[in-house]
Motif scaffolding. Structure first.
Motif, short mmCIF file in Angstrom:
data_model
loop_
_atom_site.label_atom_id
_atom_site.label_comp_id
_atom_site.label_asym_id
_atom_site.label_seq_id
_atom_site.Cartn_x
_atom_site.Cartn_y
_atom_site.Cartn_z
N LEU A 58 0.84 -1.20 0.00
CA LEU A 58 0.00 0.00 0.00
C LEU A 58 0.88 1.25 0.00
O LEU A 58 0.60 2.20 -0.75
CB LEU A 58 -0.93 -0.02 1.21
N SER A 59 1.94 1.25 0.78
CA SER A 59 2.81 2.42 0.84
C SER A 59 3.59 2.61 -0.47
O SER A 59 3.79 3.74 -0.90
CB SER A 59 3.76 2.34 2.03
N ILE A 60 3.98 1.53 -1.10
CA ILE A 60 4.69 1.63 -2.39
C ILE A 60 3.77 2.21 -3.45
O ILE A 60 4.16 3.11 -4.21
CB ILE A 60 5.26 0.27 -2.83
N VAL A 61 2.55 1.70 -3.52
CA VAL A 61 1.59 2.22 -4.49
C VAL A 61 1.31 3.70 -4.21
O VAL A 61 1.30 4.53 -5.11
CB VAL A 61 0.28 1.39 -4.51
N ALA A 62 1.10 4.03 -2.93
CA ALA A 62 0.81 5.43 -2.57
C ALA A 62 1.95 6.36 -2.93
O ALA A 62 1.73 7.51 -3.32
CB ALA A 62 0.51 5.51 -1.07
N ALA A 63 3.19 5.89 -2.83
CA ALA A 63 4.36 6.72 -3.11
C ALA A 63 4.74 6.73 -4.59
O ALA A 63 5.59 7.51 -5.01
CB ALA A 63 5.55 6.24 -2.29
N SER A 64 4.10 5.89 -5.39
CA SER A 64 4.40 5.81 -6.82
C SER A 64 3.78 7.00 -7.56
O SER A 64 2.83 7.61 -7.10
CB SER A 64 3.86 4.51 -7.41
N GLU A 65 4.35 7.28 -8.72
CA GLU A 65 3.84 8.37 -9.55
C GLU A 65 2.37 8.12 -9.88
O GLU A 65 2.00 7.03 -10.32
CB GLU A 65 4.65 8.47 -10.84
N GLY A 66 1.53 9.11 -9.62
CA GLY A 66 0.10 8.97 -9.87
C GLY A 66 -0.58 8.02 -8.90
O GLY A 66 -1.72 7.61 -9.13
N GLN A 67 0.11 7.63 -7.84
CA GLN A 67 -0.40 6.66 -6.86
C GLN A 67 -0.89 5.39 -7.54
O GLN A 67 -1.91 4.82 -7.20
CB GLN A 67 -1.49 7.29 -5.99
N GLU A 68 -0.08 4.94 -8.52
CA GLU A 68 -0.41 3.75 -9.29
C GLU A 68 0.88 2.99 -9.58
O GLU A 68 1.92 3.60 -9.82
CB GLU A 68 -1.08 4.14 -10.60
N ALA A 69 0.81 1.66 -9.54
CA ALA A 69 1.98 0.84 -9.82
C ALA A 69 1.58 -0.45 -10.52
O ALA A 69 0.50 -1.00 -10.26
CB ALA A 69 2.73 0.52 -8.53
N CYS A 70 2.47 -0.92 -11.37
CA CYS A 70 2.28 -2.20 -12.05
C CYS A 70 2.71 -3.31 -11.09
O CYS A 70 3.68 -3.15 -10.33
CB CYS A 70 3.15 -2.24 -13.30
N VAL A 71 2.00 -4.41 -11.14
CA VAL A 71 2.37 -5.54 -10.28
C VAL A 71 3.81 -5.96 -10.55
O VAL A 71 4.51 -6.39 -9.64
CB VAL A 71 1.37 -6.71 -10.44
N CYS A 72 4.26 -5.78 -11.78
CA CYS A 72 5.63 -6.16 -12.13
C CYS A 72 6.67 -5.35 -11.34
O CYS A 72 7.79 -5.81 -11.12
CB CYS A 72 5.87 -6.02 -13.63
N ASP A 73 6.29 -4.15 -10.90
CA ASP A 73 7.19 -3.29 -10.13
C ASP A 73 7.06 -3.49 -8.63
O ASP A 73 7.77 -2.86 -7.85
CB ASP A 73 6.94 -1.82 -10.47
N LEU A 74 6.15 -4.34 -8.20
CA LEU A 74 5.90 -4.52 -6.77
C LEU A 74 6.52 -5.81 -6.21
O LEU A 74 6.63 -5.96 -5.00
CB LEU A 74 4.38 -4.53 -6.51
N ILE A 75 6.92 -6.70 -7.08
CA ILE A 75 7.42 -8.00 -6.63
C ILE A 75 8.80 -7.89 -5.98
O ILE A 75 9.00 -8.36 -4.86
CB ILE A 75 7.42 -9.01 -7.80
N GLU A 76 9.74 -7.26 -6.65
CA GLU A 76 11.11 -7.19 -6.13
C GLU A 76 11.20 -6.43 -4.80
O GLU A 76 11.85 -6.92 -3.87
CB GLU A 76 12.04 -6.55 -7.17
N PRO A 77 10.58 -5.25 -4.66
CA PRO A 77 10.71 -4.53 -3.39
C PRO A 77 10.15 -5.29 -2.18
O PRO A 77 10.62 -5.12 -1.06
CB PRO A 77 9.93 -3.24 -3.59
#
Length: 126
Positions: A58-77
């Protein structure tokens, strides 16, 4: 006493904070006592958040540009497998904290700011 609430039991369909606000009559917890079913519903939503991976997502998505993130960018962190990350994202989406849209083969998740605001309102104490 340890209480284990299965949030899926209380969310047979996509339950969101909109449903909670109707159940809690739009009053913060300190203003009106919750009925048992209202408390169970709110507890289920809180349980949806009460996981370190979900809070981190939730915090990664909230901090992402436009408060949006691809699942592909959420796996590694997060350091978890793709199916596990997808499960956590599904829980957050069902609880109304995120929305999901599909673009090609990828799923994108967007923060629902009103959901966080509503949760903060419900938990507000004088």
């Amino acid at each position: 006493m340890d209480v284990n609430i299965d949030y899926h039991r209380y969310m047979p369909t996509a339950l969101s904070l909109t449903d909670v606000s109707a159940a809690a009559c739009c009053a913060p917890l300190a203003e009106a006592a919750l009925e048992r079913t209202e408390a169970e519903t709110l507890a289920a939503l809180l349980k949806g958040l009460a996981d370190p991976a979900r809070l981190q997502l939730l915090s990664i998505v909230a901090a992402s540009e436009g408060q949006e993130a691809c699942v592909c960018d959420l796996i590694e962190p997060i350091g978890l497998s793709q199916p596990t990350v997808s499960h956590h994202l599904k829980v957050l989406t069902e609880a109304g904290f995120l929305t999901r849209s599909k673009r090609g083969t990828w799923a994108y998740y967007r923060l629902v700011p009103e959901a966080l605001s509503r949760m903060a309102e419900l938990l507000q104490f004088p």
